[in-house]
Motif scaffolding. Structure first.
Motif, short mmCIF file in Angstrom:
data_model
loop_
_atom_site.label_atom_id
_atom_site.label_comp_id
_atom_site.label_asym_id
_atom_site.label_seq_id
_atom_site.Cartn_x
_atom_site.Cartn_y
_atom_site.Cartn_z
N GLN A 195 0.83 -1.20 0.00
CA GLN A 195 0.00 0.00 0.00
C GLN A 195 0.87 1.25 0.00
O GLN A 195 2.05 1.21 0.38
N LEU A 196 0.29 2.35 -0.44
CA LEU A 196 0.90 3.67 -0.34
C LEU A 196 -0.07 4.59 0.39
O LEU A 196 -1.28 4.53 0.16
N CYS A 197 0.47 5.46 1.23
CA CYS A 197 -0.35 6.49 1.85
C CYS A 197 -0.39 7.68 0.90
O CYS A 197 0.60 8.37 0.71
N VAL A 198 -1.54 7.88 0.28
CA VAL A 198 -1.74 9.00 -0.63
C VAL A 198 -3.03 9.69 -0.21
O VAL A 198 -4.08 9.07 -0.10
N ALA A 199 -2.93 10.99 0.06
CA ALA A 199 -4.11 11.80 0.39
C ALA A 199 -4.83 11.24 1.60
O ALA A 199 -6.06 11.11 1.61
N GLN A 200 -4.08 10.86 2.62
CA GLN A 200 -4.61 10.38 3.89
C GLN A 200 -5.38 9.07 3.77
O GLN A 200 -6.22 8.74 4.60
N ARG A 201 -5.10 8.28 2.70
CA ARG A 201 -5.73 6.98 2.52
C ARG A 201 -4.65 5.95 2.19
O ARG A 201 -3.80 6.20 1.34
N CYS A 202 -4.69 4.78 2.84
CA CYS A 202 -3.82 3.68 2.45
C CYS A 202 -4.39 3.06 1.18
O CYS A 202 -5.44 2.41 1.22
N ARG A 203 -3.72 3.26 0.07
CA ARG A 203 -4.22 2.78 -1.21
C ARG A 203 -3.55 1.46 -1.59
O ARG A 203 -2.33 1.36 -1.61
N ASP A 204 -4.36 0.45 -1.89
CA ASP A 204 -3.84 -0.83 -2.35
C ASP A 204 -3.25 -0.65 -3.75
O ASP A 204 -3.93 -0.17 -4.67
N ILE A 205 -2.00 -1.07 -3.92
CA ILE A 205 -1.33 -0.92 -5.21
C ILE A 205 -1.71 -2.04 -6.16
O ILE A 205 -1.80 -1.84 -7.37
N GLY A 206 -1.95 -3.23 -5.63
CA GLY A 206 -2.21 -4.39 -6.48
C GLY A 206 -3.27 -4.17 -7.55
O GLY A 206 -3.04 -4.51 -8.72
N PRO A 207 -4.44 -3.60 -7.21
CA PRO A 207 -5.47 -3.40 -8.24
C PRO A 207 -5.12 -2.33 -9.28
O PRO A 207 -5.85 -2.18 -10.26
N LEU A 208 -4.04 -1.60 -9.09
CA LEU A 208 -3.71 -0.50 -10.00
C LEU A 208 -2.63 -0.86 -11.01
O LEU A 208 -2.35 -0.08 -11.91
N VAL A 209 -2.01 -2.02 -10.85
CA VAL A 209 -0.91 -2.43 -11.73
C VAL A 209 -1.28 -3.75 -12.41
O VAL A 209 -2.21 -4.44 -11.99
N PRO A 210 -0.56 -4.13 -13.48
CA PRO A 210 -0.84 -5.42 -14.11
C PRO A 210 -0.65 -6.58 -13.14
O PRO A 210 0.01 -6.44 -12.11
N PRO A 211 -1.21 -7.73 -13.47
CA PRO A 211 -1.03 -8.90 -12.60
C PRO A 211 0.43 -9.30 -12.47
O PRO A 211 1.27 -8.94 -13.31
N LEU A 212 0.74 -10.06 -11.44
CA LEU A 212 2.08 -10.61 -11.26
C LEU A 212 2.30 -11.73 -12.27
O LEU A 212 1.49 -12.65 -12.37
N PRO A 213 3.36 -11.66 -13.07
CA PRO A 213 3.61 -12.75 -14.03
C PRO A 213 3.77 -14.09 -13.31
O PRO A 213 4.19 -14.13 -12.15
N PRO A 214 3.45 -15.18 -13.99
CA PRO A 214 3.65 -16.50 -13.38
C PRO A 214 5.10 -16.70 -12.96
O PRO A 214 6.02 -16.08 -13.52
#
Length: 673
Positions: A200-219
């Motif tokens: 997660q990143l703290c952006v604008a006073q919210r812990c934002r999950d990064i996983g849903p914002l980037v491509p999937p993890l390659p196998p």
């Protein structure tokens, strides 16, 4: 034609793992069957399914199979959006105020790449959740895209849409399915707050999950191969001599961490940090992380300068310029005004703080010249609401020209959320020409603007031009402007303090006014990949002569014209100038009646670049090449210095005086044609 099977694509073309359990499946007839947990489904079967969809300039059509099987039903959507976005409403009958849970979105596309994202709006907060390839595809070319987890609480929601951008792309079989219980976000305070998890990143006073914002993890089997492939692009394509030597080793070391990453967030964050650590004005990573931002908007712009009235309360840092308020918005300015001083953010010098959050700030920019911080300062108004806890100011009085004897510390949470329009932070405290165009009150104008300056008598016939870009249309504008200047002007002030770059056509045209023809330099953009470049001036001269002999092997920068007006004094104002806006002062410098004014050198982005685009806006742009002068100097990372260094000061800003501009105008008026 009959669809044969559902397959899994492998290799580097599709980075994702296979689709998650519970997703839609093909039945025995080859027709998509939506998941039983689907809360919302959308096919496009007839004209009614696209009726009322707003998309200016889009080309939308519902197309029957006609030899190409739809995935679901008897037709699909054929889409070309151009520069617009098609927004498909999701908030209505199925998704309503009673909806609460965690969801995943998926849809299928064919024949072209698509930028697809679910946009969730609540009050002033707008979140974009992208869809990326899962690796599942049909035998006739349909490819599945899927989002990460999307938490939806209908009671708090104002709008929910599926936003699509693409050209000649077929779309079918959208579903939004329930995958679990709603999860509340954790509140946080400032960058690197330990309350946020590892992904997660703290952006604008919210812990934002990064996983849903980037491509999937390659196998697992492909993870290191994908990393090596992306790192090879950097090794063989990136940079010129200085940037390869100074910045590339650290960037590659950062990317090496991708190979041991266990989550999508850690994998792609390592790549993004690596791209950012290349420290180049032409090098960026694009992702929806750039859209993660605060609804709090600080209505104040900042600029480098000299705090000549407040040294007693806070002394200057020997390594950085002082940071002053340049101009403010009507709203959200917290009582600040031009001439006030920003002394610290979270206890650090503002530039030091901006550098400290550089590793996580997806919307940050940097120069190629390691000694230039104009990009950091220009974006402080954006970085403070997103990543800071507090910021400290010294307020000053424009009536008495004195400053407070104490520092005032403000909380970021004191900035109210708003969607009010804010001024552009363009390194221009004031604008100086008559007949201001639309948007000038907010320093927002898209095209060059010329006219008599307002700070000199009309009989002096001093003309000004204020502009930001150097695109082909700007070259046409300057051809017309130069013709007018030859007829009527006795002096010209060119205000290019927001230099966004463009192409070399416009700089070449502008230099034609003030100097005779000369070949200054050649861009080495067609050199062999991975070239480490000459180590000294002698080798640089040899490279210049080689490129000159080869003709089209490089991009020659020939400045001037056969009929320059050498008697016309022309002042050029610079501040944050990048790419073609580096080449402009490079081409103007040394002309017999030109003088360049500014606080420091330009960004030094003397390269071209390659763009690599993935799905849903994810991709990178890597600078490539260098520029060599006729005397063998390699220019990348070495910005063009002003002929005269002039800084903004507190005393001038408090009096409504734009010091660099006034000095440039003074020089022009003392040398009128």
């Amino acid at each position: 034609m009959r669809r044969g099977h559902l397959s899994a694509l492998t290799g580097l073309a599709v980075l994702g793992a296979l689709g998650t359990a519970g997703a839609a499946e093909l039945d025995a007839t080859g027709t998509l069957q939506y998941d039983q947990q689907a809360k919302f489904t959308q096919g496009w079967e007839d004209a009614a399914s696209i009726e009322g969809l707003a998309c200016d300039g889009c080309d939308l059509a519902v197309q029957p199979g006609d030899g190409e099987l739809p995935l679901q039903g008897s037709a699909f959507l054929l889409l070309s959006t151009g520069e617009s976005t098609l927004s498909v409403p999701l908030f209505g009958s199925e998704i309503d105020k009673t909806t609460r849970g965690r969801f995943r979105a998926s849809l299928w596309v064919r024949h072209s790449r698509l930028n697809a994202r679910v946009v969730r709006k609540a009050g002033f907060v707008s979140d974009e959740l992208p869809l990326y390839p899962t690796g599942r595809a049909t035998s006739d070319g349909w490819l599945e895209l899927e989002s990460g987890d999307i938490d939806i609480d209908g009671a708090r929601l104002d709008d929910l849409t599926l936003d699509l951008r693409g050209e000649d792309v077929q779309v079918d079989g959208f579903e939004l399915r329930l995958t679990g219980a709603f999860q509340e976000e954790t509140a946080c305070s400032g960058a690197f707050d330990a309350v946020c998890g590892a992904d997660q990143l703290c952006v604008a006073q919210r812990c934002r999950d990064i996983g849903p914002l980037v491509p999937p993890l390659p196998p697992v089997a492909d993870r290191a191969r994908v990393a090596d492939y992306l790192m090879a692009r950097v090794r063989w394509i990136f940079g010129g001599r200085l940037t390869r030597q100074m910045f590339m080793p650290r960037a590659l070391a950062e990317m090496e961490q991708m190979k041991t990453a266990e989550t999508a967030a850690s994998y792609w964050q390592a790549y993004e940090r690596g791209v950012r650590y290349l420290h180049d004005a032409h090098t960026v990573l694009r992702s929806t992380l750039r859209g993660v931002k605060s609804p709090r908007r600080l209505g104040a712009c900042f600029i480098e300068g000299k705090a000549d009235l407040s040294q007693a309360v806070w002394s200057s840092d020997p390594g950085y310029a002082d940071i002053l308020v340049s101009h403010v918005a009507v709203t959200n300015n917290l009582g600040l005004h031009a001439g006030d001083r920003l002394v610290a953010i979270d206890g650090q010098h503002p530039i030091a703080w901006a550098r400290s959050v550089f590793s996580i700030n997806s919307r940050s920019r940097t120069s190629s010249d390691p000694d230039v911080y104009g990009e950091f300062v220009e974006l402080l108004h954006d970085g403070i609401p997103n990543f800071a806890r507090t910021f400290s100011v010294v307020r000053c009085d424009p009536q008495t020209l004195t400053c407070a004897d104490h520092v005032e510390t403000l909380k970021v949470t004191d900035i109210p959320p708003t969607d009010a329009e804010m001024p552009s932070c363009d390194n221009r405290p004031l604008l100086h020409q008559a007949d201001a165009p639309e948007g000038a009150a907010l320093h927002q104008f898209d095209t060059p603007w010329r006219g008599l300056v307002t700070d000199a008598p009309a009989e002096d016939k001093v003309y000004g031009v204020t502009w930001n870009d150097l695109l082909p249309d700007d070259a046409t504008f300057f051809r017309q402007a130069i013709a007018a200047f030859r007829q009527d002007a006795r002096g010209v002030v060119l205000d290019h303090r927001t230099g966004n770059g463009g192409t070399l056509e416009a700089p070449t045209v502008i230099t034609g006014l003030v100097r005779e023809k000369q070949l200054l330099s050649i861009g080495t953009f067609k050199n062999v990949a991975g070239d480490e470049y000459p180590a000294d001036a002698a080798g640089g001269e040899a490279l210049f002569n080689k490129l000159l002999a080869l003709g089209g092997a490089g991009l020659a920068y020939e400045v001037g014209s056969p009929n320059p007006d050498l008697a016309l004094p022309v002042a050029l104002l610079i501040h944050r100038d990048t790419s073609a806006s580096d080449w402009l002062p490079h081409g103007m410098k040394g002309a017999p009646n030109v003088r360049i004014f500014g606080p420091h050198e330009t960004a030094g982005a003397f390269s071209s670049f390659y763009q690599f685009d993935y799905w849903s806006g994810f991709g990178s742009q890597l600078a490539s090449g260098d520029t060599v002068t006729s005397d063998g100097a390699l220019l990348i990372g070495h910005g063009v210095a002003p002929d005269e260094i002039v800084e903004q000061t507190q005393s001038s800003l408090l009096q409504g005086i734009d010091a660099p501009y006034q000095r440039a105008l003074e020089w022009v008026r003392s040398n009128l044609k």
